[in-house]
Design an enzyme around this catalytic site. Structure first.
Site, PDB file in Angstrom:
ATOM      1  N   LYS A 133      -8.684 -12.821   5.222  1.00  0.00           N
ATOM      2  CA  LYS A 133     -10.464 -12.889   5.178  1.00  0.00           C
ATOM      3  C   LYS A 133     -11.097 -13.766   6.347  1.00  0.00           C
ATOM      4  O   LYS A 133     -12.177 -13.641   6.368  1.00  0.00           O
ATOM      5  CB  LYS A 133     -10.946 -13.504   3.848  1.00  0.00           C
ATOM      6  CG  LYS A 133     -10.199 -12.941   2.684  1.00  0.00           C
ATOM      7  CD  LYS A 133     -11.113 -11.775   2.154  1.00  0.00           C
ATOM      8  CE  LYS A 133     -10.612 -11.072   0.859  1.00  0.00           C
ATOM      9  NZ  LYS A 133      -9.613  -9.834   1.019  1.00  0.00           N
ATOM     10  N   LYS A 181       2.934 -21.253  10.945  1.00  0.00           N
ATOM     11  CA  LYS A 181       2.306 -22.643  11.221  1.00  0.00           C
ATOM     12  C   LYS A 181       3.218 -23.674  11.582  1.00  0.00           C
ATOM     13  O   LYS A 181       2.666 -24.816  12.438  1.00  0.00           O
ATOM     14  CB  LYS A 181       1.563 -23.125   9.611  1.00  0.00           C
ATOM     15  CG  LYS A 181       0.478 -22.243   9.350  1.00  0.00           C
ATOM     16  CD  LYS A 181      -0.147 -22.870   8.232  1.00  0.00           C
ATOM     17  CE  LYS A 181      -1.166 -21.712   7.525  1.00  0.00           C
ATOM     18  NZ  LYS A 181      -1.989 -22.339   6.184  1.00  0.00           N
ATOM     19  N   ASN A 191      -2.675 -24.761  11.823  1.00  0.00           N
ATOM     20  CA  ASN A 191      -3.324 -23.836  11.440  1.00  0.00           C
ATOM     21  C   ASN A 191      -4.509 -23.321  12.358  1.00  0.00           C
ATOM     22  O   ASN A 191      -5.250 -22.313  12.272  1.00  0.00           O
ATOM     23  CB  ASN A 191      -3.902 -23.914   9.956  1.00  0.00           C
ATOM     24  CG  ASN A 191      -5.146 -24.622  10.013  1.00  0.00           C
ATOM     25  OD1 ASN A 191      -5.339 -25.433  10.725  1.00  0.00           O
ATOM     26  ND2 ASN A 191      -5.915 -24.117   8.938  1.00  0.00           N
ATOM     27  N   ASP A 230      -6.325 -27.355   6.876  1.00  0.00           N
ATOM     28  CA  ASP A 230      -6.025 -26.951   5.425  1.00  0.00           C
ATOM     29  C   ASP A 230      -6.316 -28.053   4.577  1.00  0.00           C
ATOM     30  O   ASP A 230      -7.081 -27.905   3.293  1.00  0.00           O
ATOM     31  CB  ASP A 230      -4.564 -26.542   5.275  1.00  0.00           C
ATOM     32  CG  ASP A 230      -4.380 -25.103   5.744  1.00  0.00           C
ATOM     33  OD1 ASP A 230      -5.475 -24.312   5.877  1.00  0.00           O
ATOM     34  OD2 ASP A 230      -3.255 -24.865   6.362  1.00  0.00           O
ATOM     35  N   GLY A 289       6.214 -27.075  -0.770  1.00  0.00           N
ATOM     36  CA  GLY A 289       6.738 -26.334   0.429  1.00  0.00           C
ATOM     37  C   GLY A 289       5.366 -26.554   1.592  1.00  0.00           C
ATOM     38  O   GLY A 289       4.880 -27.546   1.458  1.00  0.00           O
ATOM     39  N   ASN A 291       8.219 -30.465  -8.178  1.00  0.00           N
ATOM     40  CA  ASN A 291       8.509 -29.267  -7.755  1.00  0.00           C
ATOM     41  C   ASN A 291      10.011 -28.894  -8.290  1.00  0.00           C
ATOM     42  O   ASN A 291      10.630 -29.816  -8.698  1.00  0.00           O
ATOM     43  CB  ASN A 291       8.762 -29.681  -6.126  1.00  0.00           C
ATOM     44  CG  ASN A 291       9.118 -28.293  -5.358  1.00  0.00           C
ATOM     45  OD1 ASN A 291       8.272 -27.349  -5.390  1.00  0.00           O
ATOM     46  ND2 ASN A 291      10.156 -28.003  -4.475  1.00  0.00           N
ATOM     47  N   ARG A 292      10.155 -27.624  -8.336  1.00  0.00           N
ATOM     48  CA  ARG A 292      11.328 -26.972  -8.967  1.00  0.00           C
ATOM     49  C   ARG A 292      12.365 -27.876  -8.286  1.00  0.00           C
ATOM     50  O   ARG A 292      13.489 -28.017  -8.997  1.00  0.00           O
ATOM     51  CB  ARG A 292      11.279 -25.325  -8.609  1.00  0.00           C
ATOM     52  CG  ARG A 292      12.341 -24.530  -9.089  1.00  0.00           C
ATOM     53  CD  ARG A 292      11.970 -23.120  -9.310  1.00  0.00           C
ATOM     54  NE  ARG A 292      11.894 -22.795  -7.693  1.00  0.00           N
ATOM     55  CZ  ARG A 292      11.651 -21.716  -7.650  1.00  0.00           C
ATOM     56  NH1 ARG A 292      11.350 -20.730  -8.229  1.00  0.00           N
ATOM     57  NH2 ARG A 292      11.445 -21.116  -6.033  1.00  0.00           N
ATOM     58  N   LYS A 340      12.999 -31.618  -2.615  1.00  0.00           N
ATOM     59  CA  LYS A 340      11.977 -31.263  -1.507  1.00  0.00           C
ATOM     60  C   LYS A 340      10.888 -32.348  -1.872  1.00  0.00           C
ATOM     61  O   LYS A 340      10.172 -32.776  -0.926  1.00  0.00           O
ATOM     62  CB  LYS A 340      11.543 -29.639  -1.461  1.00  0.00           C
ATOM     63  CG  LYS A 340      12.438 -28.980  -0.850  1.00  0.00           C
ATOM     64  CD  LYS A 340      12.405 -27.556  -1.129  1.00  0.00           C
ATOM     65  CE  LYS A 340      10.975 -26.847  -0.475  1.00  0.00           C
ATOM     66  NZ  LYS A 340      10.970 -25.286  -0.820  1.00  0.00           N
TER      67      LYS A 340
HETATM   68  P1  ATR Z   1       4.158 -22.155   0.920  1.00  0.00           P
HETATM   69  O1  ATR Z   1       3.900 -22.080   2.418  1.00  0.00           O
HETATM   70  O2  ATR Z   1       3.296 -21.136   0.282  1.00  0.00           O
HETATM   71  O3  ATR Z   1       4.137 -23.632   0.397  1.00  0.00           O
HETATM   72  P2  ATR Z   1       6.938 -22.044   0.678  1.00  0.00           P
HETATM   73  O4  ATR Z   1       6.921 -23.063   1.750  1.00  0.00           O
HETATM   74  O5  ATR Z   1       7.958 -21.015   0.650  1.00  0.00           O
HETATM   75  O6  ATR Z   1       5.713 -21.266   0.699  1.00  0.00           O
HETATM   76  O7  ATR Z   1       6.965 -22.930  -0.695  1.00  0.00           O
HETATM   77  C1  ATR Z   1       6.914 -22.340  -1.683  1.00  0.00           C
HETATM   78  C2  ATR Z   1       6.527 -23.441  -2.929  1.00  0.00           C
HETATM   79  O8  ATR Z   1       6.218 -22.534  -4.248  1.00  0.00           O
HETATM   80  C3  ATR Z   1       7.823 -24.271  -3.318  1.00  0.00           C
HETATM   81  O9  ATR Z   1       7.311 -25.429  -3.766  1.00  0.00           O
HETATM   82  C4  ATR Z   1       8.677 -23.408  -4.352  1.00  0.00           C
HETATM   83  O10 ATR Z   1       9.311 -24.203  -5.088  1.00  0.00           O
HETATM   84  P3  ATR Z   1      11.062 -24.588  -4.655  1.00  0.00           P
HETATM   85  O11 ATR Z   1      10.824 -25.693  -3.448  1.00  0.00           O
HETATM   86  O12 ATR Z   1      11.793 -24.981  -5.800  1.00  0.00           O
HETATM   87  O13 ATR Z   1      11.521 -23.124  -4.165  1.00  0.00           O
HETATM   88  C5  ATR Z   1       7.333 -23.091  -5.196  1.00  0.00           C
HETATM   89  N1  ATR Z   1       7.543 -21.930  -5.875  1.00  0.00           N
HETATM   90  C6  ATR Z   1       7.488 -20.724  -5.483  1.00  0.00           C
HETATM   91  N2  ATR Z   1       7.846 -19.978  -6.926  1.00  0.00           N
HETATM   92  C7  ATR Z   1       8.075 -20.521  -7.669  1.00  0.00           C
HETATM   93  C8  ATR Z   1       8.387 -20.466  -8.982  1.00  0.00           C
HETATM   94  N3  ATR Z   1       8.471 -19.208  -9.618  1.00  0.00           N
HETATM   95  N4  ATR Z   1       8.493 -21.583 -10.004  1.00  0.00           N
HETATM   96  C9  ATR Z   1       8.175 -22.705  -9.506  1.00  0.00           C
HETATM   97  N5  ATR Z   1       7.955 -23.084  -8.026  1.00  0.00           N
HETATM   98  C10 ATR Z   1       8.072 -21.997  -7.380  1.00  0.00           C
END
Ligand code: ATR
Length: 275
Positions: free
Chosen positions: A20, A70, A91, A106, A133, A155-156, A160
């Site tokens: 956009k 980025k 960015n 950002d 991420g 975070n999952r 990280k």
């Molecule tokens: P972005 O640039 O959008 O941040 P990224 O660097 O790939 O993309 O990071 C994605 C983020 O979303 C990470 O924090 C990822 O968690 P992990 O580090 O554990 O992979 C999180 N994420 C994506 N899908 C997820 C899901 N279904 N449940 C929980 N966390 C998720």
């Protein structure tokens, strides 16, 4: 170098069709009377640096950079703003002679949307940042600069979040990393979803009772009701925002960097919502 009558900019990404940014920058230019052109450029996944070189040869004045470039933009910049250095990602690029200035707008865009547009001051607040991420990394520095009382990164993959905490510049904010499960029983005033889970419509494993009275739930994804926003609604949160305001505010900050003119964002947000 060919003569150009207006300054040219573009957003570089892969994919980029959905962006956009051209609409937003065209609206800013019209509003402020600035003579610019702003396009979209799909760079090959292995061709970011070559794309930037080609834009510079064509006399472009700058570019925005989106997923997945980025970090490459950060590496390519010959000069970095402090906030880009802290984010570890860029960015916004400005081309000045042989220099490539890299900035990151950002985080400031997110903070401005929350504090100014949504009228939620972050100082002294308990803030939860979901995700570790690129999107979360990009906003951590400006979030910390608002001096919340506490900032928890969940975070999952907890490691990280832990490494984000370890790398952060020391400030007088209680900064912690934790798993989603460890959030049970904790309460926050502002919860920001910086995971990409909304894009794939996946629900985060969040327990009930995370939101304080009057809390803000903010999803950095825009243009759709994400499972995180649904969850916040189920939890009775009244202030729920998507990332459209952040998108417009980060663009306004880039426009300001390039043109030294600050556009008004409210009318552009209204226009974008009506699309
Ligand atoms: P972005 O640039 O959008 O941040 P990224 O660097 O790939 O993309 O990071 C994605 C983020 O979303 C990470 O924090 C990822 O968690 P992990 O580090 O554990 O992979 C999180 N994420 C994506 N899908 C997820 C899901 N279904 N449940 C929980 N966390 C998720």
């Amino acid at each position: 170098m060919p003569e150009v009558s207006v300054d040219r900019y573009a957003v570089i990404g892969h994919p980029v069709e959905h962006s956009k940014s051209p609409l937003i920058h065209a609206a800013f230019a019209q509003q402020t009377g600035q003579q610019i052109e702003y396009g979209k450029i799909l760079a090959p996944l292995d061709g970011f640096a070559a794309t930037v070189a080609s834009l510079r040869e064509q006399g472009y004045a700058g570019a925005n950079v989106t997923v997945p470039f980025k970090f490459e933009a950060y590496a390519l910049a010959t000069e970095l703003t402090e906030r880009a250095r802290v984010a570890g990602a860029v960015n916004t690029l400005s081309f000045k002679g042989s220099d490539i200035l890299g900035d990151n707008t950002d985080g400031v865009g997110l903070v401005r949307d929350i504090e100014h547009n949504l009228a939620v001051p972050l100082a002294g607040k308990r803030v939860l940042l979901l995700g570790a991420g690129g999107a979360a990394e990009g906003v951590l520095g400006p979030l910390l600069a608002t001096m919340p009382s506490r900032l928890c990164i969940a975070n999952r993959s907890v490691s990280k979040a832990e490494s984000m905490v370890a790398r952060a510049k020391p400030v007088d904010v209680l900064l912690e990393a934790c798993s989603f499960e460890a959030l049970a029983g904790q309460v926050f005033d502002v919860v920001i979803n910086a995971t990409s889970s909304g894009l794939s419509n996946e629900r985060l494993p969040l327990t009930a009772g995370l939101f304080a009275d009057g809390a803000l739930a903010y999803d950095m994804v825009y243009g759709r009701e994400t499972p995180f926003m649904q969850y916040a609604r189920e939890e009775g949160v009244r202030q729920i925002a998507d990332g459209l305001g952040m998108l417009v505010e980060q663009a306004a900050e880039a426009f300001y960097l390039w043109r030294q003119v600050r556009p008004q964002t409210a009318p552009v947000m209204t226009m974008m919502r009506a699309l």
